[in-house]
Write a protein that holds these residues in place. Structure first.
Motif, PDB file in Angstrom:
ATOM      1  N   ARG A   2       7.994 -11.219  12.629  1.00  0.00           N
ATOM      2  CA  ARG A   2       7.980  -9.817  12.238  1.00  0.00           C
ATOM      3  C   ARG A   2       9.395  -9.422  11.826  1.00  0.00           C
ATOM      4  O   ARG A   2      10.357  -9.705  12.532  1.00  0.00           O
ATOM      5  CB  ARG A   2       7.502  -8.966  13.398  1.00  0.00           C
ATOM      6  N   THR A   3       9.514  -8.790  10.652  1.00  0.00           N
ATOM      7  CA  THR A   3      10.820  -8.350  10.169  1.00  0.00           C
ATOM      8  C   THR A   3      10.656  -7.084   9.344  1.00  0.00           C
ATOM      9  O   THR A   3       9.546  -6.727   8.962  1.00  0.00           O
ATOM     10  CB  THR A   3      11.503  -9.460   9.346  1.00  0.00           C
ATOM     11  N   THR A   4      11.751  -6.414   9.082  1.00  0.00           N
ATOM     12  CA  THR A   4      11.723  -5.196   8.282  1.00  0.00           C
ATOM     13  C   THR A   4      12.489  -5.443   6.996  1.00  0.00           C
ATOM     14  O   THR A   4      13.602  -5.968   7.029  1.00  0.00           O
ATOM     15  CB  THR A   4      12.394  -4.034   9.044  1.00  0.00           C
ATOM     16  N   LYS A  16       1.033  -2.797  -3.424  1.00  0.00           N
ATOM     17  CA  LYS A  16      -0.121  -2.096  -2.848  1.00  0.00           C
ATOM     18  C   LYS A  16      -1.312  -2.136  -3.798  1.00  0.00           C
ATOM     19  O   LYS A  16      -2.450  -2.351  -3.379  1.00  0.00           O
ATOM     20  CB  LYS A  16       0.243  -0.653  -2.517  1.00  0.00           C
ATOM     21  N   SER A  25      -4.735  -7.930   2.516  1.00  0.00           N
ATOM     22  CA  SER A  25      -3.815  -6.991   3.163  1.00  0.00           C
ATOM     23  C   SER A  25      -2.476  -6.995   2.414  1.00  0.00           C
ATOM     24  O   SER A  25      -2.132  -7.948   1.708  1.00  0.00           O
ATOM     25  CB  SER A  25      -3.585  -7.393   4.625  1.00  0.00           C
ATOM     26  N   PHE A  26      -1.747  -5.900   2.579  1.00  0.00           N
ATOM     27  CA  PHE A  26      -0.434  -5.775   1.968  1.00  0.00           C
ATOM     28  C   PHE A  26       0.462  -6.932   2.420  1.00  0.00           C
ATOM     29  O   PHE A  26       1.150  -7.568   1.625  1.00  0.00           O
ATOM     30  CB  PHE A  26       0.192  -4.426   2.347  1.00  0.00           C
ATOM     31  N   LYS A  27       0.424  -7.227   3.710  1.00  0.00           N
ATOM     32  CA  LYS A  27       1.220  -8.303   4.292  1.00  0.00           C
ATOM     33  C   LYS A  27       0.891  -9.643   3.643  1.00  0.00           C
ATOM     34  O   LYS A  27       1.785 -10.424   3.302  1.00  0.00           O
ATOM     35  CB  LYS A  27       0.950  -8.369   5.803  1.00  0.00           C
ATOM     36  N   GLN A  28      -0.394  -9.921   3.459  1.00  0.00           N
ATOM     37  CA  GLN A  28      -0.817 -11.188   2.866  1.00  0.00           C
ATOM     38  C   GLN A  28      -0.344 -11.301   1.417  1.00  0.00           C
ATOM     39  O   GLN A  28       0.137 -12.350   0.997  1.00  0.00           O
ATOM     40  CB  GLN A  28      -2.339 -11.324   2.948  1.00  0.00           C
ATOM     41  N   VAL A  30       2.261  -9.780   0.032  1.00  0.00           N
ATOM     42  CA  VAL A  30       3.723  -9.957   0.042  1.00  0.00           C
ATOM     43  C   VAL A  30       4.070 -11.406   0.377  1.00  0.00           C
ATOM     44  O   VAL A  30       4.896 -12.031  -0.287  1.00  0.00           O
ATOM     45  CB  VAL A  30       4.392  -8.978   1.035  1.00  0.00           C
ATOM     46  N   ASN A  31       3.435 -11.960   1.404  1.00  0.00           N
ATOM     47  CA  ASN A  31       3.708 -13.346   1.789  1.00  0.00           C
ATOM     48  C   ASN A  31       3.368 -14.330   0.674  1.00  0.00           C
ATOM     49  O   ASN A  31       4.126 -15.260   0.400  1.00  0.00           O
ATOM     50  CB  ASN A  31       2.951 -13.713   3.071  1.00  0.00           C
TER      51      ASN A  31
END
Length: 86
Positions: A2-4, A16, A25-28, A30-31
């Motif tokens: 987890r990071t910012t 988005k 998901s947004f996280k997926q 981005v990754n």
């Protein structure tokens, strides 16, 4: 992990939109995009050089003499450099 991170507004908006369109998901998203960028960066394309045909030497030109002249000119340049060091 987890990071910012801080994203530009336009970039966050595009991410988005892509997440919404893909159903991920947004996280997926981005990754996946970060991973794709890193993989592209670590695999440079091989350098390719296309040879160019220069043709045959002109009539009456002896290449052996041309190479001999190039050697003599190089030797003169080296001698001049060495003399400047004295």
């Amino acid at each position: 992990m987890r990071t910012t991170i801080t994203l530009e507004d336009g970039l966050a908006s595009e991410l988005k939109k892509q997440a919404l369109a893909s159903g991920k998901s947004f996280k997926q998203v981005v990754n996946e995009i970060l991973l794709a960028g890193l993989q592209r960066q670590t695999r440079p394309r091989p350098y390719r050089l296309k040879p160019a045909a220069l043709g045959a030497p002109a009539a009456g030109v002896d290449l052996a003499k041309a190479l001999q002249l190039a050697d003599e000119l190089e030797n003169l340049a080296l001698r001049a450099k060495l003399e400047q060091r004295k």
